[in-house]
Design a protein around this motif. Structure first.
Motif, PDB file in Angstrom:
ATOM      1  N   PHE A  78      15.550  -2.734  25.488  1.00 53.75           N
ATOM      2  CA  PHE A  78      15.461  -1.473  24.643  1.00 53.75           C
ATOM      3  C   PHE A  78      15.911  -2.037  23.336  1.00 53.75           C
ATOM      4  O   PHE A  78      16.817  -2.831  23.175  1.00 53.75           O
ATOM      5  N   VAL A  79      15.066  -1.549  22.517  1.00 57.27           N
ATOM      6  CA  VAL A  79      15.353  -1.943  21.099  1.00 57.27           C
ATOM      7  C   VAL A  79      15.258  -0.753  20.222  1.00 57.27           C
ATOM      8  O   VAL A  79      14.769   0.206  20.450  1.00 57.27           O
ATOM      9  N   ALA A  80      15.793  -0.744  19.078  1.00 59.27           N
ATOM     10  CA  ALA A  80      15.655   0.513  18.214  1.00 59.27           C
ATOM     11  C   ALA A  80      14.436   0.519  17.540  1.00 59.27           C
ATOM     12  O   ALA A  80      14.066  -0.667  17.074  1.00 59.27           O
ATOM     13  N   GLY A  81      13.798   1.765  17.356  1.00 60.18           N
ATOM     14  CA  GLY A  81      12.600   1.783  16.891  1.00 60.18           C
ATOM     15  C   GLY A  81      12.622   1.907  15.385  1.00 60.18           C
ATOM     16  O   GLY A  81      13.582   1.936  14.940  1.00 60.18           O
ATOM     17  N   PRO A  82      11.310   1.794  14.461  1.00 60.71           N
ATOM     18  CA  PRO A  82      11.464   2.031  13.129  1.00 60.71           C
ATOM     19  C   PRO A  82      11.897   3.295  12.779  1.00 60.71           C
ATOM     20  O   PRO A  82      11.488   4.357  13.427  1.00 60.71           O
ATOM     21  N   LEU A  83      12.344   3.638  11.697  1.00 65.50           N
ATOM     22  CA  LEU A  83      12.626   4.899  11.032  1.00 65.50           C
ATOM     23  C   LEU A  83      11.051   5.296  10.508  1.00 65.50           C
ATOM     24  O   LEU A  83      10.679   4.441   9.680  1.00 65.50           O
ATOM     25  N   ALA A  84      10.871   6.400  10.754  1.00 65.10           N
ATOM     26  CA  ALA A  84       9.367   6.858  10.354  1.00 65.10           C
ATOM     27  C   ALA A  84       9.478   8.432   9.937  1.00 65.10           C
ATOM     28  O   ALA A  84      10.492   9.067  10.463  1.00 65.10           O
ATOM     29  N   LEU A  85       8.522   9.151   9.236  1.00 64.05           N
ATOM     30  CA  LEU A  85       8.409  10.213   8.818  1.00 64.05           C
ATOM     31  C   LEU A  85       7.376  10.927   9.666  1.00 64.05           C
ATOM     32  O   LEU A  85       5.913  10.389   9.500  1.00 64.05           O
ATOM     33  N   THR A  86       7.515  11.868  10.581  1.00 55.86           N
ATOM     34  CA  THR A  86       6.422  12.169  11.661  1.00 55.86           C
ATOM     35  C   THR A  86       6.138  13.559  10.759  1.00 55.86           C
ATOM     36  O   THR A  86       4.575  13.683  11.178  1.00 55.86           O
ATOM     37  N   ALA A  87       6.648  14.385  10.217  1.00 54.31           N
ATOM     38  CA  ALA A  87       6.164  15.504   9.666  1.00 54.31           C
ATOM     39  C   ALA A  87       6.207  15.352   8.206  1.00 54.31           C
ATOM     40  O   ALA A  87       6.958  15.255   7.313  1.00 54.31           O
ATOM     41  N   LYS A  88       4.702  15.032   7.706  1.00 57.82           N
ATOM     42  CA  LYS A  88       4.515  14.443   6.404  1.00 57.82           C
ATOM     43  C   LYS A  88       4.773  15.787   5.409  1.00 57.82           C
ATOM     44  O   LYS A  88       4.847  15.615   4.089  1.00 57.82           O
ATOM     45  N   GLY A  89       5.002  17.045   5.826  1.00 56.32           N
ATOM     46  CA  GLY A  89       5.155  18.317   5.117  1.00 56.32           C
ATOM     47  C   GLY A  89       6.499  18.057   4.347  1.00 56.32           C
ATOM     48  O   GLY A  89       6.631  18.686   3.057  1.00 56.32           O
ATOM     49  N   VAL A  90       7.528  17.384   4.787  1.00 61.13           N
ATOM     50  CA  VAL A  90       8.790  17.342   4.101  1.00 61.13           C
ATOM     51  C   VAL A  90       8.839  16.600   2.882  1.00 61.13           C
ATOM     52  O   VAL A  90       9.830  16.629   2.198  1.00 61.13           O
ATOM     53  N   LEU A  91       7.659  16.026   2.647  1.00 59.04           N
ATOM     54  CA  LEU A  91       7.687  15.172   1.149  1.00 59.04           C
ATOM     55  C   LEU A  91       7.679  16.124   0.037  1.00 59.04           C
ATOM     56  O   LEU A  91       7.777  15.856  -1.063  1.00 59.04           O
ATOM     57  N   VAL A  92       7.360  17.443   0.120  1.00 63.38           N
ATOM     58  CA  VAL A  92       7.037  18.472  -0.730  1.00 63.38           C
ATOM     59  C   VAL A  92       8.537  19.154  -1.129  1.00 63.38           C
ATOM     60  O   VAL A  92       8.531  19.761  -2.056  1.00 63.38           O
ATOM     61  N   SER A  93       9.689  18.725  -0.264  1.00 67.83           N
ATOM     62  CA  SER A  93      10.835  19.571  -0.667  1.00 67.83           C
ATOM     63  C   SER A  93      11.468  19.181  -1.900  1.00 67.83           C
ATOM     64  O   SER A  93      12.005  20.029  -2.447  1.00 67.83           O
ATOM     65  N   TRP A  94      11.373  17.986  -2.411  1.00 71.50           N
ATOM     66  CA  TRP A  94      11.958  17.519  -3.526  1.00 71.50           C
ATOM     67  C   TRP A  94      11.156  18.234  -4.789  1.00 71.50           C
ATOM     68  O   TRP A  94      12.168  18.812  -5.542  1.00 71.50           O
ATOM     69  N   PRO A  95       9.940  17.984  -4.919  1.00 68.70           N
ATOM     70  CA  PRO A  95       9.435  18.715  -5.996  1.00 68.70           C
ATOM     71  C   PRO A  95       9.339  20.235  -6.190  1.00 68.70           C
ATOM     72  O   PRO A  95       9.397  21.011  -6.915  1.00 68.70           O
ATOM     73  N   LEU A  96       9.062  20.741  -4.948  1.00 63.15           N
ATOM     74  CA  LEU A  96       9.101  22.152  -4.554  1.00 63.15           C
ATOM     75  C   LEU A  96      10.378  22.727  -5.009  1.00 63.15           C
ATOM     76  O   LEU A  96      10.420  23.734  -5.886  1.00 63.15           O
ATOM     77  N   LEU A  97      11.446  22.266  -4.677  1.00 65.88           N
ATOM     78  CA  LEU A  97      12.792  22.970  -4.898  1.00 65.88           C
ATOM     79  C   LEU A  97      13.235  22.626  -6.325  1.00 65.88           C
ATOM     80  O   LEU A  97      13.846  23.661  -6.982  1.00 65.88           O
TER      81      LEU A  97
END
Length: 169
Positions: free
Chosen positions: A124-143
Motif C-alpha cells: 500500500f502506498v499513499a496516492g497523489p493529492l488531486a482535485l476531483t471536483a473542479k468546481g471548487v476552483l471558483v470558490s476563491w474568486p466567487l467569494l
C-alpha cells in the motif's frame, strides 16, 4: 490611469502569490487516498474512500476563506480605485486557485500515513493529492468578488440620499 493599472496589478499578483502558502496548507491538511501496488500497477485500494472528497473540501475551505479575507481587505483598502481592484480580485482569485492547485499537488507537506497490508505481495502506498471536483476552483474568486460587492452595496445604501427622501419635519 497609472493608479488604476498599479492597483489591478498589485491585487492580481498578491492573490496569486497567496496561492503558494494556500497550496502548502492544503497539502498538509488533506488526506491521501491509499493505493495498492499489485505487480507494479497502482489501483485505488478502497473505492469508497472519503479521502478524495475530503481533499476537495479542504481546498474549498482554504480558498473560500482566503476569498472572504481578500475581498474584505480589498474593499477597505481600495476606496479610490474600486473597479480595477474588483477586476483584480476576480483574476487574482482565479490565478490564486490555480497556483494553490499546482503547489498542493506538487509538494507533499505533512505526514502521509498508509495502513500495512496483511496480504503478502500487496504493497500500500499513499496516492497523489488531486482535485476531483473542479468546481471548487471558483470558490476563491466567487467569494472575494461577492463579499466586495456586498460591502459596497451596504455602504452605498447607508450613504444614499434616497434612504431619507424627505427632510425630518
Amino acid at each position: 490611469m497609472t493608479r488604476e493599472v498599479r492597483a489591478f496589478a498589485i491585487t492580481v499578483l498578491s492573490l496569486a502569490a497567496l496561492g503558494i502558502p494556500a497550496g502548502l496548507l492544503w497539502s498538509a491538511l488533506s488526506p491521501r487516498p491509499p493505493y495498492r501496488l499489485v505487480e507494479e500497477t497502482p489501483a485505488l485500494a478502497d473505492p469508497s474512500t472519503q479521502a478524495l472528497i475530503a481533499a476537495d473540501g479542504w481546498f474549498a475551505t482554504i480558498t473560500g476563506a482566503l476569498g472572504l479575507v481578500c475581498g474584505t481587505l480589498a474593499w477597505f483598502l481600495s476606496r479610490r480605485v474600486q473597479l480595477p481592484v474588483l477586476a483584480g480580485l476576480f483574476l487574482g482569485g482565479v490565478a490564486g486557485a490555480f497556483v494553490t492547485l499546482w503547489a498542493g499537488t506538487s509538494f507533499t507537506v505533512g505526514v502521509v500515513a498508509v495502513e500495512a497490508s496483511g496480504v503478502p505481495g500487496i504493497t500500500f502506498v499513499a496516492g497523489p493529492l488531486a482535485l476531483t471536483a473542479k468546481g471548487v476552483l471558483v470558490s476563491w474568486p466567487l467569494l472575494a468578488v461577492g463579499v466586495f460587492g456586498f460591502l459596497e452595496g451596504m455602504h452605498g445604501y447607508r450613504e444614499s440620499p434616497l434612504r431619507r427622501p424627505h427632510p425630518p419635519a
